[in-house]
Design an enzyme around this catalytic site. Sequence first.
Site, PDB file in Angstrom:
ATOM      1  N   HIS A 124       0.330  11.557   2.680  1.00  0.00           N
ATOM      2  CA  HIS A 124       1.436  10.897   1.994  1.00  0.00           C
ATOM      3  C   HIS A 124       1.713  11.679   0.716  1.00  0.00           C
ATOM      4  O   HIS A 124       1.320  11.263  -0.380  1.00  0.00           O
ATOM      5  CB  HIS A 124       1.083   9.445   1.665  1.00  0.00           C
ATOM      6  CG  HIS A 124       0.991   8.538   2.866  1.00  0.00           C
ATOM      7  ND1 HIS A 124      -0.117   8.462   3.679  1.00  0.00           N
ATOM      8  CD2 HIS A 124       1.890   7.658   3.381  1.00  0.00           C
ATOM      9  CE1 HIS A 124       0.104   7.568   4.647  1.00  0.00           C
ATOM     10  NE2 HIS A 124       1.312   7.067   4.486  1.00  0.00           N
ATOM     11  N   TRP A 135       6.916   7.303  -1.251  1.00  0.00           N
ATOM     12  CA  TRP A 135       7.893   6.257  -0.902  1.00  0.00           C
ATOM     13  C   TRP A 135       9.152   6.323  -1.766  1.00  0.00           C
ATOM     14  O   TRP A 135      10.031   5.480  -1.624  1.00  0.00           O
ATOM     15  CB  TRP A 135       7.271   4.865  -1.055  1.00  0.00           C
ATOM     16  CG  TRP A 135       6.129   4.624  -0.125  1.00  0.00           C
ATOM     17  CD1 TRP A 135       6.215   4.252   1.188  1.00  0.00           C
ATOM     18  CD2 TRP A 135       4.735   4.735  -0.417  1.00  0.00           C
ATOM     19  NE1 TRP A 135       4.952   4.133   1.726  1.00  0.00           N
ATOM     20  CE2 TRP A 135       4.030   4.424   0.762  1.00  0.00           C
ATOM     21  CE3 TRP A 135       3.999   5.086  -1.565  1.00  0.00           C
ATOM     22  CZ2 TRP A 135       2.630   4.447   0.831  1.00  0.00           C
ATOM     23  CZ3 TRP A 135       2.613   5.102  -1.490  1.00  0.00           C
ATOM     24  CH2 TRP A 135       1.953   4.782  -0.314  1.00  0.00           C
ATOM     25  N   GLU A 187       6.093   8.928  10.790  1.00  0.00           N
ATOM     26  CA  GLU A 187       7.051   7.801  10.736  1.00  0.00           C
ATOM     27  C   GLU A 187       8.440   8.274  10.304  1.00  0.00           C
ATOM     28  O   GLU A 187       9.179   7.570   9.617  1.00  0.00           O
ATOM     29  CB  GLU A 187       6.500   6.684   9.834  1.00  0.00           C
ATOM     30  CG  GLU A 187       5.173   6.156  10.377  1.00  0.00           C
ATOM     31  CD  GLU A 187       4.482   5.102   9.521  1.00  0.00           C
ATOM     32  OE1 GLU A 187       5.037   4.678   8.499  1.00  0.00           O
ATOM     33  OE2 GLU A 187       3.351   4.702   9.890  1.00  0.00           O
ATOM     34  N   TRP A 192      11.371   5.261   5.050  1.00  0.00           N
ATOM     35  CA  TRP A 192      10.605   4.776   3.893  1.00  0.00           C
ATOM     36  C   TRP A 192       9.805   5.882   3.213  1.00  0.00           C
ATOM     37  O   TRP A 192       9.158   5.634   2.214  1.00  0.00           O
ATOM     38  CB  TRP A 192       9.724   3.581   4.243  1.00  0.00           C
ATOM     39  CG  TRP A 192       8.948   3.700   5.533  1.00  0.00           C
ATOM     40  CD1 TRP A 192       7.915   4.553   5.776  1.00  0.00           C
ATOM     41  CD2 TRP A 192       9.116   2.921   6.724  1.00  0.00           C
ATOM     42  NE1 TRP A 192       7.431   4.366   7.049  1.00  0.00           N
ATOM     43  CE2 TRP A 192       8.144   3.363   7.650  1.00  0.00           C
ATOM     44  CE3 TRP A 192       9.985   1.897   7.101  1.00  0.00           C
ATOM     45  CZ2 TRP A 192       8.025   2.815   8.929  1.00  0.00           C
ATOM     46  CZ3 TRP A 192       9.863   1.363   8.375  1.00  0.00           C
ATOM     47  CH2 TRP A 192       8.898   1.809   9.272  1.00  0.00           C
ATOM     48  N   TYR A 258       2.993  -1.325  14.052  1.00  0.00           N
ATOM     49  CA  TYR A 258       2.172  -2.426  13.524  1.00  0.00           C
ATOM     50  C   TYR A 258       2.609  -3.768  14.098  1.00  0.00           C
ATOM     51  O   TYR A 258       3.741  -3.929  14.557  1.00  0.00           O
ATOM     52  CB  TYR A 258       2.260  -2.440  11.995  1.00  0.00           C
ATOM     53  CG  TYR A 258       1.443  -1.314  11.391  1.00  0.00           C
ATOM     54  CD1 TYR A 258       0.125  -1.515  11.025  1.00  0.00           C
ATOM     55  CD2 TYR A 258       1.982  -0.038  11.253  1.00  0.00           C
ATOM     56  CE1 TYR A 258      -0.643  -0.487  10.514  1.00  0.00           C
ATOM     57  CE2 TYR A 258       1.224   1.005  10.745  1.00  0.00           C
ATOM     58  CZ  TYR A 258      -0.089   0.781  10.377  1.00  0.00           C
ATOM     59  OH  TYR A 258      -0.846   1.808   9.883  1.00  0.00           O
ATOM     60  N   GLU A 296      -1.404   5.016  14.742  1.00  0.00           N
ATOM     61  CA  GLU A 296      -1.613   4.023  13.657  1.00  0.00           C
ATOM     62  C   GLU A 296      -1.188   2.665  14.174  1.00  0.00           C
ATOM     63  O   GLU A 296      -0.078   2.510  14.694  1.00  0.00           O
ATOM     64  CB  GLU A 296      -0.675   4.291  12.472  1.00  0.00           C
ATOM     65  CG  GLU A 296      -1.207   5.155  11.386  1.00  0.00           C
ATOM     66  CD  GLU A 296      -0.267   5.177  10.176  1.00  0.00           C
ATOM     67  OE1 GLU A 296       0.228   4.120   9.751  1.00  0.00           O
ATOM     68  OE2 GLU A 296      -0.040   6.285   9.665  1.00  0.00           O
ATOM     69  N   TRP A 327      -5.419   0.891  10.868  1.00  0.00           N
ATOM     70  CA  TRP A 327      -5.242   1.325   9.478  1.00  0.00           C
ATOM     71  C   TRP A 327      -6.423   0.896   8.625  1.00  0.00           C
ATOM     72  O   TRP A 327      -7.380   0.294   9.101  1.00  0.00           O
ATOM     73  CB  TRP A 327      -3.879   0.865   8.951  1.00  0.00           C
ATOM     74  CG  TRP A 327      -3.445   1.682   7.767  1.00  0.00           C
ATOM     75  CD1 TRP A 327      -3.180   1.227   6.509  1.00  0.00           C
ATOM     76  CD2 TRP A 327      -3.244   3.104   7.721  1.00  0.00           C
ATOM     77  NE1 TRP A 327      -2.843   2.281   5.680  1.00  0.00           N
ATOM     78  CE2 TRP A 327      -2.882   3.439   6.401  1.00  0.00           C
ATOM     79  CE3 TRP A 327      -3.373   4.142   8.665  1.00  0.00           C
ATOM     80  CZ2 TRP A 327      -2.626   4.759   5.990  1.00  0.00           C
ATOM     81  CZ3 TRP A 327      -3.113   5.453   8.262  1.00  0.00           C
ATOM     82  CH2 TRP A 327      -2.748   5.741   6.950  1.00  0.00           C
ATOM     83  N   ARG A 328      -6.351   1.155   7.356  1.00  0.00           N
ATOM     84  CA  ARG A 328      -7.526   1.083   6.481  1.00  0.00           C
ATOM     85  C   ARG A 328      -7.904  -0.338   6.057  1.00  0.00           C
ATOM     86  O   ARG A 328      -7.076  -1.244   6.070  1.00  0.00           O
ATOM     87  CB  ARG A 328      -7.286   1.936   5.236  1.00  0.00           C
ATOM     88  CG  ARG A 328      -6.218   1.390   4.291  1.00  0.00           C
ATOM     89  CD  ARG A 328      -5.846   2.420   3.235  1.00  0.00           C
ATOM     90  NE  ARG A 328      -5.039   1.833   2.168  1.00  0.00           N
ATOM     91  CZ  ARG A 328      -5.485   1.614   0.929  1.00  0.00           C
ATOM     92  NH1 ARG A 328      -6.702   1.936   0.593  1.00  0.00           N
ATOM     93  NH2 ARG A 328      -4.687   1.080   0.026  1.00  0.00           N
ATOM     94  N   HIS A 338      -5.311  -6.582   2.530  1.00  0.00           N
ATOM     95  CA  HIS A 338      -4.883  -5.330   3.163  1.00  0.00           C
ATOM     96  C   HIS A 338      -6.055  -4.716   3.937  1.00  0.00           C
ATOM     97  O   HIS A 338      -6.735  -3.807   3.476  1.00  0.00           O
ATOM     98  CB  HIS A 338      -4.368  -4.381   2.077  1.00  0.00           C
ATOM     99  CG  HIS A 338      -3.615  -3.197   2.614  1.00  0.00           C
ATOM    100  ND1 HIS A 338      -2.514  -3.297   3.442  1.00  0.00           N
ATOM    101  CD2 HIS A 338      -3.792  -1.862   2.424  1.00  0.00           C
ATOM    102  CE1 HIS A 338      -2.067  -2.091   3.729  1.00  0.00           C
ATOM    103  NE2 HIS A 338      -2.832  -1.207   3.136  1.00  0.00           N
TER     104      HIS A 338
HETATM  105  C1  BMA Z   1      -0.281   2.464   3.159  1.00  0.00           C
HETATM  106  C2  BMA Z   1      -1.107   1.480   2.351  1.00  0.00           C
HETATM  107  C3  BMA Z   1      -1.173   2.023   0.956  1.00  0.00           C
HETATM  108  C4  BMA Z   1      -1.776   3.448   0.982  1.00  0.00           C
HETATM  109  C5  BMA Z   1      -1.039   4.337   1.960  1.00  0.00           C
HETATM  110  C6  BMA Z   1      -1.679   5.697   2.110  1.00  0.00           C
HETATM  111  O1  BMA Z   1      -0.006   1.987   4.414  1.00  0.00           O
HETATM  112  O2  BMA Z   1      -2.389   1.334   2.901  1.00  0.00           O
HETATM  113  O3  BMA Z   1      -1.967   1.175   0.157  1.00  0.00           O
HETATM  114  O4  BMA Z   1      -1.691   4.019  -0.302  1.00  0.00           O
HETATM  115  O5  BMA Z   1      -0.984   3.708   3.202  1.00  0.00           O
HETATM  116  O6  BMA Z   1      -2.991   5.621   2.542  1.00  0.00           O
END
Ligand code: BMA
Length: 368
Positions: A124, A135, A187, A192, A258, A296, A327-328, A338
């Site tokens: 990113h 973004w 994406e 975005w 998602y 993802e 995702w994380r 989150h």
């Molecule tokens: C997004 C979120 C953000 C994060 C970004 C990059 O979807 O999880 O909080 O900074 O990914 O990992």
Amino acid sequence: MKHLLTFAAGTALLTAACSGPEHRPSDPQATQATRTLYERLFALRDRGVMLGQQDALAYGHQRYEPGFSDVYDMTGDYPAVIGWEIGHVELGAPYSLDSVYFDDIRRGIAATAARGGISTISWHGDNILTGGSTWDCSRSDVVASILPGGSHHDEYLTRLDRVADFLASLKDAQGKAIPVVLRLYHEQTRSWFWWGADFATPDDYKALWRMTVAHLRDTRGVHNVLYGYSPTDVEDEAGYLERYPGDEWVDVVGFDLYHFGSDEAATQHYMDNMRRNLRIVADYATRSGKLPVMAETGMEGIPVTDYFTRVVAPVIESSGMAWILFWRNAWEPDKPGHFYLPYKGHAAEGDFKAFIAGDRILMNQDIR
Ligand code: BMA
């Protein structure tokens, strides 16, 4: 008859050996380890779908501890595929936009490789025109400004140099380059990120991709990378390929999608969308010889506690994807909801364990 069969089998083996690997990375100079990984990924794909998670080794949910993994904490095993995020490496920063030190990422990628695991990287990167984040879509000329002839081209190449330096610094204990999958400008079918659909024509997007790969691979001589293409969900193959830079520039094909909302209609929508896009990716992968993945996904906060066995398993298990990456699990105190895989004690823990216990889902120990 027996002899004949033995002879035939021997000939087949010889033919296979002489014809070399079936799948070759797009980089003609890819290192031997990269070629071996690519071939291995197809063999693993034939055995099942590897479980993946973004930042799975970078920290745990609400627990900043490099090397800690919620999945390991729950199950005693790691995801087979670990995602890493390198946003801000292009700025020369010591840590990512998610506050993970690049030195820790290097260590995590080496530990993953030593365990036979796979690392996939997302990026990113910041907006070079505004100085804003990935973004920041306040300008629609960012891509044009960094292509050859653009006002920020040279400055952007300096950013790519830092990405190249990072990729080249991924080494195992013997000092050999560790192969990784790099997902570029993902994406891109939505708007975005600064490289999104509204801010770049398909031709400009493809030019950005090719310029990036050419710089890393040809100018900087980075040869331990497989390149991953992952738009968001699309309607059909034409939509999927609208921004595809070409088979010579891509190794892994996937998509990001998602699950939003927790009512039945939302779940049905997600499952239908998943099925359609899995088919699009699987079909294209078969035709092109690329590796298909679900790049993802997830349901933020997992409010549906049978999400894994009831929603994900039926769509992914026979999809032909090499992996599915959730995702994380954010560590930040201001992001308590989150997370995309459960952590120890979460209500979906049992369902997640049942999901990974299925025959078709591969964990790190299954692929060692
Ligand atoms: C997004 C979120 C953000 C994060 C970004 C990059 O979807 O999880 O909080 O900074 O990914 O990992």
